[in-house]
Enzyme design. Structure first.
Site, PDB file in Angstrom:
ATOM      1  N   CYS A   1       8.000  24.141  16.153  1.00 54.53           N
ATOM      2  CA  CYS A   1       6.795  23.470  15.644  1.00 54.53           C
ATOM      3  C   CYS A   1       6.945  21.964  15.498  1.00 54.53           C
ATOM      4  O   CYS A   1       6.201  21.206  16.120  1.00 54.53           O
ATOM      5  CB  CYS A   1       6.414  24.078  14.318  1.00 54.53           C
ATOM      6  SG  CYS A   1       6.256  25.853  14.450  1.00 54.53           S
TER       7      CYS A   1
HETATM    8  C1  UGA Z   1       7.205  24.515  10.027  1.00 48.42           C
HETATM    9  C2  UGA Z   1       6.388  24.253   8.750  1.00 48.42           C
HETATM   10  O1  UGA Z   1       7.241  24.254   7.618  1.00 48.42           O
HETATM   11  C3  UGA Z   1       5.305  25.330   8.566  1.00 48.42           C
HETATM   12  O2  UGA Z   1       4.487  24.991   7.451  1.00 48.42           O
HETATM   13  C4  UGA Z   1       4.437  25.375   9.829  1.00 48.42           C
HETATM   14  O3  UGA Z   1       3.434  26.374   9.737  1.00 48.42           O
HETATM   15  C5  UGA Z   1       5.329  25.681  11.016  1.00 48.42           C
HETATM   16  O4  UGA Z   1       6.314  24.632  11.136  1.00 48.42           O
HETATM   17  C6  UGA Z   1       4.444  25.733  12.245  1.00 48.42           C
HETATM   18  O5  UGA Z   1       3.868  24.707  12.625  1.00 48.42           O
HETATM   19  O6  UGA Z   1       4.214  26.849  12.779  1.00 48.42           O
HETATM   20  P1  UGA Z   1       9.282  26.076  10.636  1.00 48.42           P
HETATM   21  O7  UGA Z   1       9.436  25.183  11.825  1.00 48.42           O
HETATM   22  O8  UGA Z   1       9.271  27.539  10.848  1.00 48.42           O
HETATM   23  O9  UGA Z   1       7.924  25.727   9.849  1.00 48.42           O
HETATM   24  O10 UGA Z   1      10.489  25.799   9.647  1.00 48.42           O
HETATM   25  P2  UGA Z   1      10.809  24.789   8.437  1.00 48.42           P
HETATM   26  O11 UGA Z   1      11.281  25.599   7.304  1.00 48.42           O
HETATM   27  O12 UGA Z   1       9.709  23.851   8.210  1.00 48.42           O
HETATM   28  O13 UGA Z   1      12.078  24.005   9.022  1.00 48.42           O
HETATM   29  C7  UGA Z   1      11.967  23.149  10.145  1.00 48.42           C
HETATM   30  C8  UGA Z   1      13.269  22.433  10.386  1.00 48.42           C
HETATM   31  O14 UGA Z   1      13.497  21.459   9.370  1.00 48.42           O
HETATM   32  C9  UGA Z   1      14.522  23.315  10.396  1.00 48.42           C
HETATM   33  O15 UGA Z   1      15.345  22.948  11.476  1.00 48.42           O
HETATM   34  C10 UGA Z   1      15.191  23.042   9.068  1.00 48.42           C
HETATM   35  O16 UGA Z   1      16.590  23.224   9.120  1.00 48.42           O
HETATM   36  C11 UGA Z   1      14.828  21.575   8.868  1.00 48.42           C
HETATM   37  N1  UGA Z   1      14.830  21.160   7.448  1.00 48.42           N
HETATM   38  C12 UGA Z   1      13.951  21.680   6.563  1.00 48.42           C
HETATM   39  C13 UGA Z   1      15.735  20.183   7.038  1.00 48.42           C
HETATM   40  O17 UGA Z   1      16.554  19.674   7.841  1.00 48.42           O
HETATM   41  N2  UGA Z   1      15.714  19.761   5.730  1.00 48.42           N
HETATM   42  C14 UGA Z   1      14.819  20.280   4.826  1.00 48.42           C
HETATM   43  O18 UGA Z   1      14.852  19.831   3.645  1.00 48.42           O
HETATM   44  C15 UGA Z   1      13.930  21.260   5.255  1.00 48.42           C
END
Ligand code: UGA
Length: 453
Positions: free
Chosen positions: A278
């Protein structure tokens, strides 16, 4: 009323989770996929991919008869009153703009099916699409191919989804808001009624339903993902500044600013950066969209640039410990883009592995869930790595372990584990999961965002 209340076009991760959650609340749901093997699996109650909690819930709703999967979109549409379009919107590799081929095809197929239907039918776009797509592309296909009128025979809404992989079932059952972009009042009202029934008391102060025009809702989704990704890139930039000053720990800084209620602590974990299906796709798509209209989205582009560098920073930290990568063996702990999923799309581990190999190292990788998808992803990248089945095997006889995804089973590991199993005990903590003082006392250790004094 039709045999099924809703149909879902697309059974990828968002489509199938949405279908299963509706069905669990007793709403009869029919989903469609062109992939016969996946349809068969779904009808046996087996998800074609891993997602926390999905297998149990899918089995339950299939057994209860509330969810079926078919291979004909027409059948799904004709047997339901509301159709959700949840197909992929990948990006074009050349200019990184959004690729709307699947979306257009969905509009065409639903439009053709609706030509055969007499009753009012609501179509909801749930995929992430750049502003204007739902009305100008989907709406146009629907009316041209059905010969019917939007707002009269067919309703149209765009409802962005906010669920995250690994916790998507929870996110679907307990959202913090529902955004409905509506073509007209009746379209919005029809969807709102469905959600009022689905969520009952959860709708209200804790989860308002916000209605707006279609294009605003489309932009809400891009703004949401861009903001979250920028927040992570921001803290990653701060972590690089923190590393310039021995003794400063970005974790403390993050805590310090996260307690400001205007900022909050979520999405302030620094590490090897964001990946997944995403953030990379959506940030690039909105930058390309803005550029096509003559605007440079500078802040969002910077968030992408900071992120591109961040995964490779793990390599720089490993180099500080190893000197050269040449002839060394590197262990990657966690390959998926985050824990709780087997999704390898734009996982930081891919860039880290490819760089390590290009510097002359051998790479071994272990992920509790993503072995198969990782084999496919690294194969596509042309990066040769050896996949193993346990964390013991992955670190065995290696020279440096890099934590790329913070799976639970890695959190408990102690310095002795690395010391007893590795050839040269060196750890790069790319997800900041270990106690830096404890580790650095016993082995060669680097952590993102904290240069030890
Ligand atoms: C993201 C959004 O959080 C959702 O709200 C959205 O619906 C989704 O994209 C989408 O567009 O379908 P997702 O990609 O599944 O969800 O996962 P996240 O939990 O957001 O994590 C994304 C990335 O950011 C991961 O690689 C995670 O490791 C990283 N991350 C997350 C960090 O490096 N630091 C953080 O504090 C949080």
């Amino acid at each position: 009323m039709s045999e099924y209340e809703i149909s879902i076009v697309g059974t990828g991760f968002v489509g199938l989770v949405t279908a299963v959650c509706f069905a669990d609340r007793g709403i009869k749901t029919i989903c469609s996929t062109r992939n016969e093997k996946n349809a068969e699996l779904i009808n046996q109650g087996i998800p074609p991919f891993f997602e926390n909690g999905l297998a149990e819930l899918l089995k339950k709703v299939v057994d209860e008869g509330n969810l079926v999967c078919v291979t004909s979109r027409e059948e799904a549409v004709l047997k339901s009153d509301v159709t959700l379009i949840i197909v992929g919107t990948p990006f074009n590799h050349i200019d990184k703009s959004i690729n709307l081929d699947y979306m257009k095809q969905a509009g065409t197929d639903i439009g053709k099916a609706l030509a055969k239907k007499d009753d009012y039918h609501l179509v909801a776009v749930r995929s992430t699409v750049v502003p204007g797509t739902s009305r100008n592309m989907v709406g146009k296909e629907l009316t041209e191919l059905s010969g019917k009128e939007l707002g009269k025979d067919i309703g149209l809404v765009m409802q962005p989804e906010f669920l995250a992989e690994g916790r998507s079932i929870e996110d679907t059952f307990w959202p913090d808001r529902i955004v409905i972009g509506e073509y007209d009042e009746r379209s919005g009202e029809t969807l709102q009624k469905l959600y009022e029934r689905f969520y009952g008391d959860h709708i209200g102060e804790n989860c308002p339903i916000i209605r707006m025009n279609i294009e605003s809702a489309e932009l809400v989704k891009y703004a949401n993902n861009s903001f979250l990704a920028t927040k992570i890139s921001f803290i990653n930039e701060i972590s690089r500044i923190a590393e310039l000053v021995p003794g400063v720990d970005v974790g403390k800084v993050s805590n310090g600013i996260g307690l400001d209620y205007r900022i909050n602590h979520r999405f302030l974990n620094s590490g090897v950066g964001w990946g997944g299906s995403c953030f990379p796709k959506d940030l690039n798509a909105i930058v390309a969209f803005s550029r096509s209209k003559g605007l440079e989205a500078k802040l969002i582009q910077s968030a992408i640039d900071v992120n591109d560098d961040q995964a490779l920073h793990a390599i720089e930290l490993a180099e500080e410990l190893l000197g050269s990568f040449n002839g060394k063996t590197i262990a990657l702990l966690g390959l998926a883009f985050k824990p709780g999923t087997d999704d390898m799309r734009y996982a930081p581990s891919r860039r880290i592995a490819s760089k390590a190999v290009s510097l002359g190292a051998k790479v071994k990788g272990y992920d509790p869930k993503a072995k198969e998808s990782a084999e496919e992803a690294f194969g596509q990248d042309g990066t040769e790595i050896v996949f193993v089945d346990s964390v013991e095997e992955v670190v065995k006889d290696t020279d440096c372990a890099i934590v790329c995804a913070e799976w639970d089973e890695f959190l408990e590991l102690k310095p002795e584990f690395f010391i007893n199993n590795m050839r040269t005990p060196c750890v790069v903590d790319g997800r900041r999961i270990y106690d830096a003082l404890e580790f650095s006392k016993q082995l060669k250790y680097r952590i993102i965002g904290h240069k030890l004094e």
